[in-house]
Design an enzyme around this catalytic site. Structure first.
Site, PDB file in Angstrom:
ATOM      1  N   SER A 178       0.797  -1.230   0.000  1.00 42.21           N
ATOM      2  CA  SER A 178       0.000   0.000   0.000  1.00 42.21           C
ATOM      3  C   SER A 178       0.827   1.276   0.000  1.00 42.21           C
ATOM      4  O   SER A 178       0.307   2.342  -0.325  1.00 42.21           O
ATOM      5  CB  SER A 178      -0.947   0.013   1.207  1.00 42.21           C
ATOM      6  OG  SER A 178      -0.239   0.201   2.412  1.00 42.21           O
ATOM      7  N   LYS A 193       0.530   4.703   6.848  1.00 44.78           N
ATOM      8  CA  LYS A 193       0.068   5.515   5.713  1.00 44.78           C
ATOM      9  C   LYS A 193       0.750   6.873   5.777  1.00 44.78           C
ATOM     10  O   LYS A 193       1.450   7.205   6.735  1.00 44.78           O
ATOM     11  CB  LYS A 193      -1.452   5.716   5.761  1.00 44.78           C
ATOM     12  CG  LYS A 193      -2.291   4.450   5.809  1.00 44.78           C
ATOM     13  CD  LYS A 193      -2.220   3.645   4.527  1.00 44.78           C
ATOM     14  CE  LYS A 193      -3.037   2.362   4.643  1.00 44.78           C
ATOM     15  NZ  LYS A 193      -2.875   1.494   3.458  1.00 44.78           N
TER      16      LYS A 193
END
Length: 263
Positions: free
Chosen positions: A56, A117
């Site tokens: 990701s 993230k």
């Protein structure tokens, strides 16, 4: 005077005061406990290692990267301690994160799963995706073409991936992966970041479960859930490396990624 020699008395025997088996065991246990306490102190106060489990955050973090996260960057919360015991609420010596930081945090819906993230939205920001473009407070975040590569996008599928260099307000710049403008999270409503919360996105824009997906993804991340800032790739192995396959420790090693500072 007698000529008879008298034998000298034998020296007295002394009993060694060395440690017996029980004392040795106690010393070993004490050493292990001290080592664990020191490790726990360092882990809670200073830094913690993590292994990247997914794609990701490509092209900046790859599966198999072994990173170091600084725990002091944002102050400390209950999530700084293993198993997140409810000893207190909020943050101690809180320092706000900066837009563009790569952040490790606890997933809000279970408060136990670690996610990583990039922080895109601060409290009060308005975030929207339109045709794969990121808008921050109604202004498109500028990006420039940085090339096309062929990458494994999962399940052995190889596809062309376009890379862009994106620059946030304040000057933070980084690469992103983009499979095209029509992904499921490439067109969204406007997200208004609540007070004491943050909006997170993966750099691999079409292969990331993040704040753009409020139901099955990350949603808005509370300030209390931040664990620390990712600082450096310490070590790295490519896909397929396993602790149970010693030959992969050498065959899958990626020394070119060692000691890479994260942007």
């Amino acid at each position: 005077m007698s000529d008879t020699m008298q034998a000298a008395a034998p020296p007295e025997k002394t009993t060694a005061q060395g440690s017996g088996p029980l004392n040795e065991l106690v010393e070993v246990i004490k050493t292990v406990v001290y080592a664990l306490l020191i490790a726990l102190f360092l882990r809670v106060i200073f830094f913690q290692p993590y292994t990247i489990p997914s794609a990701s955050m490509e092209p900046n973090l790859f599966e198999g990267d072994y990173i170091i996260v600084s725990k002091w960057s944002y102050g400390w919360s209950k999530h700084s301690i293993p198993f997140s015991p409810p000893l207190f609420s909020g943050r101690i010596l809180e320092k706000p994160p900066h837009r563009g930081d790569i952040v490790v945090f606890k997933l809000t819906r279970d408060n136990s799963t670690d996610y990583i993230k990039r922080l895109i939205g601060l409290p009060g920001d308005r975030i929207q995706m339109k045709q794969g473009l990121l808008y921050l407070n109604s202004v498109q975040v500028p990006r420039v073409f940085a090339g096309t590569v062929r990458e494994d996008i999962g399940d052995g599928q190889i596809a062309s991936v376009t890379r862009y260099r994106e620059t946030l307000p304040g000057g933070k710049t980084y690469l992103t992966n983009d499979f095209g403008p029509d992904g499921p999270l490439d067109n969204t409503d406007v997200f208004v970041v609540p007070e004491h919360h943050y909006f997170m996105m993966g750099d691999n824009r079409d292969n990331s479960s993040d704040s753009r997906d409020p139901d099955g993804g990350v949603g808005f991340v509370p300030a209390e859930n931040l664990e620390g800032k990712a600082q450096i790739i310490l070590l790295s192995w490519s896909k397929g490396a396993s602790i149970f396959k010693p030959w992969t420790w050498v065959m899958n090693i990626q020394p070119g990624r060692f000691f890479t500072l994260l942007q």
